[in-house]
Motif scaffolding. Structure first.
Motif, PDB file in Angstrom:
ATOM      1  N   GLY A  26      -1.544 -11.425  -3.494  1.00 15.40           N
ATOM      2  CA  GLY A  26      -1.276 -10.236  -2.699  1.00 15.40           C
ATOM      3  C   GLY A  26      -2.064 -10.224  -1.405  1.00 15.40           C
ATOM      4  O   GLY A  26      -1.526  -9.937  -0.332  1.00 15.40           O
ATOM      5  N   TRP A  41       6.578  -2.750   2.235  1.00 15.38           N
ATOM      6  CA  TRP A  41       6.443  -2.934   0.787  1.00 15.38           C
ATOM      7  C   TRP A  41       5.083  -3.517   0.428  1.00 15.38           C
ATOM      8  O   TRP A  41       4.446  -3.073  -0.537  1.00 15.38           O
ATOM      9  CB  TRP A  41       7.567  -3.824   0.259  1.00 15.38           C
ATOM     10  N   ALA A  90       2.437  -1.426  -1.656  1.00  8.04           N
ATOM     11  CA  ALA A  90       1.983  -1.958  -2.953  1.00  8.04           C
ATOM     12  C   ALA A  90       0.464  -2.079  -2.973  1.00  8.04           C
ATOM     13  O   ALA A  90      -0.181  -1.737  -3.971  1.00  8.04           O
ATOM     14  CB  ALA A  90       2.634  -3.307  -3.225  1.00  8.04           C
ATOM     15  N   HIS A  91      -0.122  -2.548  -1.878  1.00 10.07           N
ATOM     16  CA  HIS A  91      -1.573  -2.691  -1.780  1.00 10.07           C
ATOM     17  C   HIS A  91      -2.262  -1.342  -2.007  1.00 10.07           C
ATOM     18  O   HIS A  91      -3.214  -1.240  -2.796  1.00 10.07           O
ATOM     19  CB  HIS A  91      -1.934  -3.271  -0.406  1.00 10.07           C
ATOM     20  N   ILE A  93      -1.660  -0.076  -5.666  1.00  7.22           N
ATOM     21  CA  ILE A  93      -2.458  -0.841  -6.633  1.00  7.22           C
ATOM     22  C   ILE A  93      -3.924  -0.418  -6.560  1.00  7.22           C
ATOM     23  O   ILE A  93      -4.590  -0.294  -7.590  1.00  7.22           O
ATOM     24  CB  ILE A  93      -2.266  -2.359  -6.418  1.00  7.22           C
TER      25      ILE A  93
END
Length: 182
Positions: free
Chosen positions: A93, A153, A157-158, A161
């Motif tokens: 990631g 995205w 997402a980072h 999370i």
């Protein structure tokens, strides 16, 4: 707070580089999203494009600085420790985010070069990467836009999370990147 990272938390330099990246990323995205509020050729639209251009070049320079700093500093340990598979996903990631932070400005620079436009971030002339080639510039700007869309995205997402680590897993992932309370 120390400027350097420790095995427990990020130092003030890493935090500043991270959060400045966030701010510049917001400027880059918003300036392109909102440029359409003004007609082509208007001063306001040109200001939005200039803000995008300057944020992009700043992100490129900042990311290079950030990478150098990251490789010279210890990486704070996540407690409780992650499973090996989660460690791999975390590294992938971050690799994707760094690739985007380097790739988008470089593609923008390449497109500007292809259009034969002067490239002068903050009034400093920098060389074109290629000779003018409008067809290639159009292709490259398409890649730039596609990767930028993927960036929504990746960034989302980072952030999610990090919140998951904090609220669900209850580890120190997010706390390592926030200033300590006195």
């Amino acid at each position: 707070m120390s400027i350097n990272n420790t095995l427990k938390r990020y130092g003030s330099a890493s935090m500043a580089l991270h959060w400045l990246t966030v701010v510049l990323g917001i400027v880059a995205y918003l300036s392109m999203e909102y440029r359409g509020l003004w007609p082509k050729g208007s001063v306001e639209r040109d200001l939005m494009k200039q803000a995008h251009f300057l944020a992009g070049f700043s992100l490129l320079a900042l990311t290079l600085l950030r990478m150098g700093w990251r490789f010279s500093q210890p990486n704070p340990v996540i407690e409780p420790r992650l499973q090996p598979s989660m460690q791999v996903l975390a590294k992938l990631g971050h690799l994707a985010l760094y690739a985007m932070l380097l790739g988008l400005p470089l593609l923008g620079w390449l497109a500007l070069s292809g259009w034969g436009k002067p490239i002068e971030p903050f009034g400093v002339a920098i060389p074109a990467l290629i000779e003018p080639d409008k067809a290639l510039a159009k292709t490259v700007i398409g890649w730039h836009e596609d990767i930028a869309k993927l960036g929504y995205w990746l960034i989302g997402a980072h952030a999610l999370i990090a919140l998951w680590h904090h609220a669900i897993r209850k580890d120190n992932t997010l706390k390592r990147m926030l200033p300590q309370r006195s």
